[in-house]
Design a protein around this motif. Structure first.
Motif, PDB file in Angstrom:
ATOM      1  N   VAL A 139       0.839  -1.201   0.000  1.00 29.39           N
ATOM      2  CA  VAL A 139       0.000   0.000   0.000  1.00 29.39           C
ATOM      3  C   VAL A 139       0.873   1.251   0.000  1.00 29.39           C
ATOM      4  O   VAL A 139       0.598   2.230  -0.715  1.00 29.39           O
ATOM      5  CB  VAL A 139      -0.958  -0.007   1.204  1.00 29.39           C
ATOM      6  N   ALA A 140       1.945   1.230   0.792  1.00 28.25           N
ATOM      7  CA  ALA A 140       2.864   2.370   0.810  1.00 28.25           C
ATOM      8  C   ALA A 140       3.454   2.615  -0.572  1.00 28.25           C
ATOM      9  O   ALA A 140       3.590   3.765  -1.013  1.00 28.25           O
ATOM     10  CB  ALA A 140       3.987   2.127   1.825  1.00 28.25           C
ATOM     11  N   GLY A 141       3.790   1.536  -1.279  1.00 21.30           N
ATOM     12  CA  GLY A 141       4.311   1.681  -2.637  1.00 21.30           C
ATOM     13  C   GLY A 141       3.297   2.295  -3.575  1.00 21.30           C
ATOM     14  O   GLY A 141       3.651   3.102  -4.452  1.00 21.30           O
ATOM     15  N   ALA A 142       2.014   1.940  -3.405  1.00 17.21           N
ATOM     16  CA  ALA A 142       0.971   2.526  -4.247  1.00 17.21           C
ATOM     17  C   ALA A 142       0.855   4.026  -4.007  1.00 17.21           C
ATOM     18  O   ALA A 142       0.714   4.821  -4.957  1.00 17.21           O
ATOM     19  CB  ALA A 142      -0.363   1.838  -3.976  1.00 17.21           C
ATOM     20  N   PHE A 143       0.915   4.450  -2.737  1.00 17.58           N
ATOM     21  CA  PHE A 143       0.903   5.883  -2.435  1.00 17.58           C
ATOM     22  C   PHE A 143       2.141   6.561  -3.012  1.00 17.58           C
ATOM     23  O   PHE A 143       2.076   7.706  -3.487  1.00 17.58           O
ATOM     24  CB  PHE A 143       0.830   6.107  -0.925  1.00 17.58           C
ATOM     25  N   SER A 144       3.260   5.844  -2.981  1.00 18.47           N
ATOM     26  CA  SER A 144       4.478   6.378  -3.582  1.00 18.47           C
ATOM     27  C   SER A 144       4.284   6.613  -5.075  1.00 18.47           C
ATOM     28  O   SER A 144       4.677   7.655  -5.614  1.00 18.47           O
ATOM     29  CB  SER A 144       5.635   5.401  -3.353  1.00 18.47           C
ATOM     30  N   GLY A 145       3.660   5.644  -5.760  1.00 16.36           N
ATOM     31  CA  GLY A 145       3.403   5.805  -7.187  1.00 16.36           C
ATOM     32  C   GLY A 145       2.544   7.014  -7.478  1.00 16.36           C
ATOM     33  O   GLY A 145       2.780   7.749  -8.455  1.00 16.36           O
ATOM     34  N   LEU A 146       1.547   7.248  -6.636  1.00 20.36           N
ATOM     35  CA  LEU A 146       0.685   8.420  -6.801  1.00 20.36           C
ATOM     36  C   LEU A 146       1.480   9.703  -6.655  1.00 20.36           C
ATOM     37  O   LEU A 146       1.397  10.611  -7.496  1.00 20.36           O
ATOM     38  CB  LEU A 146      -0.443   8.371  -5.772  1.00 20.36           C
ATOM     39  N   LEU A 147       2.280   9.803  -5.581  1.00 21.16           N
ATOM     40  CA  LEU A 147       3.011  11.046  -5.318  1.00 21.16           C
ATOM     41  C   LEU A 147       4.089  11.305  -6.356  1.00 21.16           C
ATOM     42  O   LEU A 147       4.241  12.430  -6.839  1.00 21.16           O
ATOM     43  CB  LEU A 147       3.621  10.993  -3.916  1.00 21.16           C
ATOM     44  N   TRP A 148       4.847  10.261  -6.721  1.00 17.45           N
ATOM     45  CA  TRP A 148       5.887  10.468  -7.727  1.00 17.45           C
ATOM     46  C   TRP A 148       5.278  10.857  -9.069  1.00 17.45           C
ATOM     47  O   TRP A 148       5.885  11.601  -9.850  1.00 17.45           O
ATOM     48  CB  TRP A 148       6.738   9.210  -7.900  1.00 17.45           C
ATOM     49  N   GLY A 149       4.073  10.369  -9.346  1.00 15.38           N
ATOM     50  CA  GLY A 149       3.438  10.671 -10.620  1.00 15.38           C
ATOM     51  C   GLY A 149       2.893  12.081 -10.723  1.00 15.38           C
ATOM     52  O   GLY A 149       2.732  12.609 -11.824  1.00 15.38           O
TER      53      GLY A 149
END
Length: 419
Positions: A139-149
């Motif tokens: 889940v943390a990685g998914a939030f990371s994908g959102l923020l980096w994007g």
């Protein structure tokens, strides 16, 4: 990049003429006589703290694998899957998250992402077993994908177009700072007080950054519905495929050596500890970010060519080091200097090529980045276990040469002169 920086054509591609390498200085007044917007330094520092949190959250388990393994009563290899789970979440989450939120206002989205990091790190610190920890890390990685994007487009959107590259450099400065100081600090904290405190400390810092974002970061609109195009059409925008290829190849070249720096130093019999080598790299990378921030708005193409060229030189020096610690240190300094500004350069290129579709394009850059990490781990293992870690600089150099050729061939659409 602001929405008005490049207007899309009817087929969804970004339009705009080539900008000279050294454009004349822009006036501080617009045609209507209004003062140009101030450079949003406090907001960009908050964004830099956000990228810092993203890197520290991603890399925290790497320095604490023995402690995590003992705490969760699993093997070191099983504990290492916490890094993989995060990367999988980022790969699978980046593009869908950005595509689903293209119309959302940017400030609430940033705050949601930071809140996600806060909850994920807190849950990791409290995880009773490996399965829960893996789910939370995904889940943390998914939030990371959102923020980096969305961060790159957000930083450019709240800044005057002629200073968008500098804004992006500041927002991305959290990456080398995290590698040089954040990850070692987290490792020290986890080793001294226990691994759970490393994640709890990240949560506390994230809470401070979240409050700062609410106060200091201005809002910005999402992409208007009538300008959104399907993901496949974004990928077809001239130049983007070339940029993504450079991202993957250059990041693969970097991560091959970065991931396996310890066996490389050991097999070369160099009197240099891995943690010190990575600190040297991180400090040099900060200098690379600073140089990129100064030059990226005026000479993106030449800067990218110079960075990849310097990266190749670092690989060649490593090949010639042969148990020479001073040469290895010189190569690591050049490596960090060359690679430090890469995120800014590549995301600036993607933003310039795709205009108002930058968020979708940069989500693809994020995915290519994480795929390169995956590939480097697998390919690097084969190299290290097969021919030995001494071969890593040679592979790194060959890959970088192919990236340099791609940048050189991308003059028309991918890596154009000027901003």
């Amino acid at each position: 990049m602001s929405d008005s920086a490049q207007a899309p054509s009817h087929d969804g591609t970004a339009s705009g003429s080539t900008v000279p390498d050294d454009p004349p200085a822009t006036s501080s007044m617009s045609d209507s006589g209004a003062t140009a917007p101030r450079f949003p330094l406090p907001a960009l520092i908050v964004m830099a703290c956000t990228t810092f949190i993203g890197i520290v959250t991603e890399t925290a388990p790497a320095g604490l694998l023995p402690q995590i393994a003992r705490g969760l009563r699993v093997s070191d290899g099983s504990a290492g899957q916490l890094v993989s789970a995060y990367a999988v979440g980022a790969v699978l989450g980046a593009i869908p998250a950005v595509m689903l939120t293209r119309g959302a206002r940017r400030k609430p989205l940033l705050c949601v992402g930071l809140l996600g990091f806060f909850l994920a790190n807190t849950a990791t610190a409290l995880a009773p077993d490996l399965l829960v920890a893996l789910l939370v890390r995904f889940v943390a990685g998914a939030f990371s994908g959102l923020l980096w994007g969305m961060l790159a487009g957000y930083a450019m959107r709240i800044t005057a177009p002629e200073r968008a590259g500098r804004a992006l450099a500041i927002a991305m400065a959290g990456i080398p700072i995290a590698l040089a100081a954040g990850t070692p600090l987290g490792t020290w904290l986890g080793t001294t007080l226990g691994w759970r405190w490393a994640f709890a400390g990240s949560s506390l810092f994230t809470a401070v950054v979240l409050v700062s974002a609410l106060i200091l970061v201005p809002d910005a609109p999402g992409q208007h519905a009538h300008t959104r195009i399907p993901l496949v059409k974004v990928l077809r925008i001239p130049g983007l495929a070339t940029i993504l290829a450079v991202v993957f190849v250059w990041l693969l070249a970097h991560n091959l050596l970065y991931t396996y720096i310890a066996p490389y130093l050991q097999q070369e019999h160099l009197d240099l500890k891995p943690d010190l080598a990575l600190v040297i790299f991180g400090v040099a990378a900060i200098a690379g970010v600073w140089i990129t921030g100064i030059l990226v708005d005026r000479m993106l193409r030449r800067l990218t060519l110079a960075s990849v060229g310097l990266f190749i030189l670092a690989g060649v020096i490593l090949l010639a080091a042969e148990q020479s610690t001073p040469l290895a240190i010189l190569a690591i300094l050049l490596w960090g200097l060359a690679f430090g500004g890469s995120a800014t350069q590549l995301q600036s290129a993607a933003g310039a090529a795709t205009g108002e579709h930058a968020d979708a394009a940069i989500s693809m850059v994020t995915t290519a980045f994480n795929l390169a990490i995956f590939t480097a781990g697998a390919v690097g293992a084969v190299i290290v276990d097969g021919v030995g870690a001494k071969a890593l600089p040679a592979v790194m150099t060959v890959l970088a040469v192919s990236a340099l050729i791609a940048v050189g061939l991308g003059r028309r659409a991918a890596f154009r002169p000027g901003r």
